[in-house]
Motif scaffolding. Structure first.
Motif, PDB file in Angstrom:
ATOM      1  N   ASP A  35       1.019  -1.236  -0.019  1.00  0.00           N
ATOM      2  CA  ASP A  35       0.041  -0.006  -0.104  1.00  0.00           C
ATOM      3  C   ASP A  35       0.971   1.302   0.041  1.00  0.00           C
ATOM      4  O   ASP A  35       0.277   2.328   0.037  1.00  0.00           O
ATOM      5  N   ALA A  36       2.134   1.117   0.157  1.00  0.00           N
ATOM      6  CA  ALA A  36       3.142   2.296   0.101  1.00  0.00           C
ATOM      7  C   ALA A  36       2.917   3.054  -1.184  1.00  0.00           C
ATOM      8  O   ALA A  36       3.064   2.316  -2.171  1.00  0.00           O
ATOM      9  N   SER A  37       3.365   4.170  -1.289  1.00  0.00           N
ATOM     10  CA  SER A  37       3.575   5.177  -2.463  1.00  0.00           C
ATOM     11  C   SER A  37       4.864   4.851  -3.285  1.00  0.00           C
ATOM     12  O   SER A  37       5.851   4.320  -2.423  1.00  0.00           O
ATOM     13  N   ASP A  38       4.944   4.989  -4.213  1.00  0.00           N
ATOM     14  CA  ASP A  38       6.246   4.675  -4.648  1.00  0.00           C
ATOM     15  C   ASP A  38       7.423   5.495  -4.375  1.00  0.00           C
ATOM     16  O   ASP A  38       8.681   4.885  -4.269  1.00  0.00           O
ATOM     17  N   GLU A  39       7.130   6.606  -3.726  1.00  0.00           N
ATOM     18  CA  GLU A  39       7.961   7.555  -3.275  1.00  0.00           C
ATOM     19  C   GLU A  39       8.565   6.864  -1.819  1.00  0.00           C
ATOM     20  O   GLU A  39       9.741   6.798  -1.717  1.00  0.00           O
ATOM     21  N   ASP A  40       7.431   6.454  -0.969  1.00  0.00           N
ATOM     22  CA  ASP A  40       7.662   5.614   0.197  1.00  0.00           C
ATOM     23  C   ASP A  40       8.645   4.476  -0.110  1.00  0.00           C
ATOM     24  O   ASP A  40       9.696   4.120   0.709  1.00  0.00           O
ATOM     25  N   LEU A  41       8.287   3.652  -1.112  1.00  0.00           N
ATOM     26  CA  LEU A  41       9.136   2.478  -1.465  1.00  0.00           C
ATOM     27  C   LEU A  41      10.674   2.751  -1.554  1.00  0.00           C
ATOM     28  O   LEU A  41      11.373   2.113  -1.400  1.00  0.00           O
ATOM     29  N   VAL A  47      13.291  -0.536  -5.066  1.00  0.00           N
ATOM     30  CA  VAL A  47      13.601   0.285  -6.361  1.00  0.00           C
ATOM     31  C   VAL A  47      12.469   0.228  -7.290  1.00  0.00           C
ATOM     32  O   VAL A  47      11.892   1.228  -7.930  1.00  0.00           O
ATOM     33  N   ASP A  48      11.587  -0.856  -7.250  1.00  0.00           N
ATOM     34  CA  ASP A  48      10.631  -1.208  -8.172  1.00  0.00           C
ATOM     35  C   ASP A  48       9.543  -1.997  -7.503  1.00  0.00           C
ATOM     36  O   ASP A  48       9.990  -2.992  -6.821  1.00  0.00           O
ATOM     37  N   ARG A  49       8.351  -1.554  -7.579  1.00  0.00           N
ATOM     38  CA  ARG A  49       7.309  -2.197  -6.882  1.00  0.00           C
ATOM     39  C   ARG A  49       7.105  -3.476  -7.394  1.00  0.00           C
ATOM     40  O   ARG A  49       6.792  -4.561  -6.703  1.00  0.00           O
TER      41      ARG A  49
END
Length: 95
Positions: A35-41, A47-49
């Motif tokens: 559920d994390a944003s790409d920025e939080d990841l 690096v990549d969801r």
């Protein structure tokens, strides 16, 4: 901390506790990342969801890890509670 103990401290604002994460709470770890944003990841080093394990498979694996004896578990998972409610989770890898 003994393997299955709970620790708590009462502050003026809230009761703060830490305890082992229960196997039926494994979904909290999966949801935290999925559920994390790409920025939080990116901030967490993902690096990549697409590198995240599929949610259902990850949940199954985490449940088994959490239920494992500490001597054989690959990681130890904690639940952080505020006024008795799980606020977040964390893990420590075991060597």
């Amino acid at each position: 901390m003994h393997s299955r103990q709970r620790r708590a401290i009462q502050t003026p604002a809230a009761l703060l506790e830490i305890r082992p994460l229960h196997a039926d709470e494994a979904h909290l770890v999966v949801e935290y990342f999925h559920d994390a944003s790409d920025e939080d990841l990116a901030r967490m080093g993902v690096v990549d969801r697409k590198n995240l394990p599929p949610a259902e498979a990850w949940d199954t694996k985490l449940r088994a890890t959490i239920a494992s004896p500490l001597a054989t578990a690959s990681s130890f998972y904690f639940a952080w509670l505020v006024d008795g409610q799980v606020a977040t989770q964390s893990a420590i890898p075991q060597r």
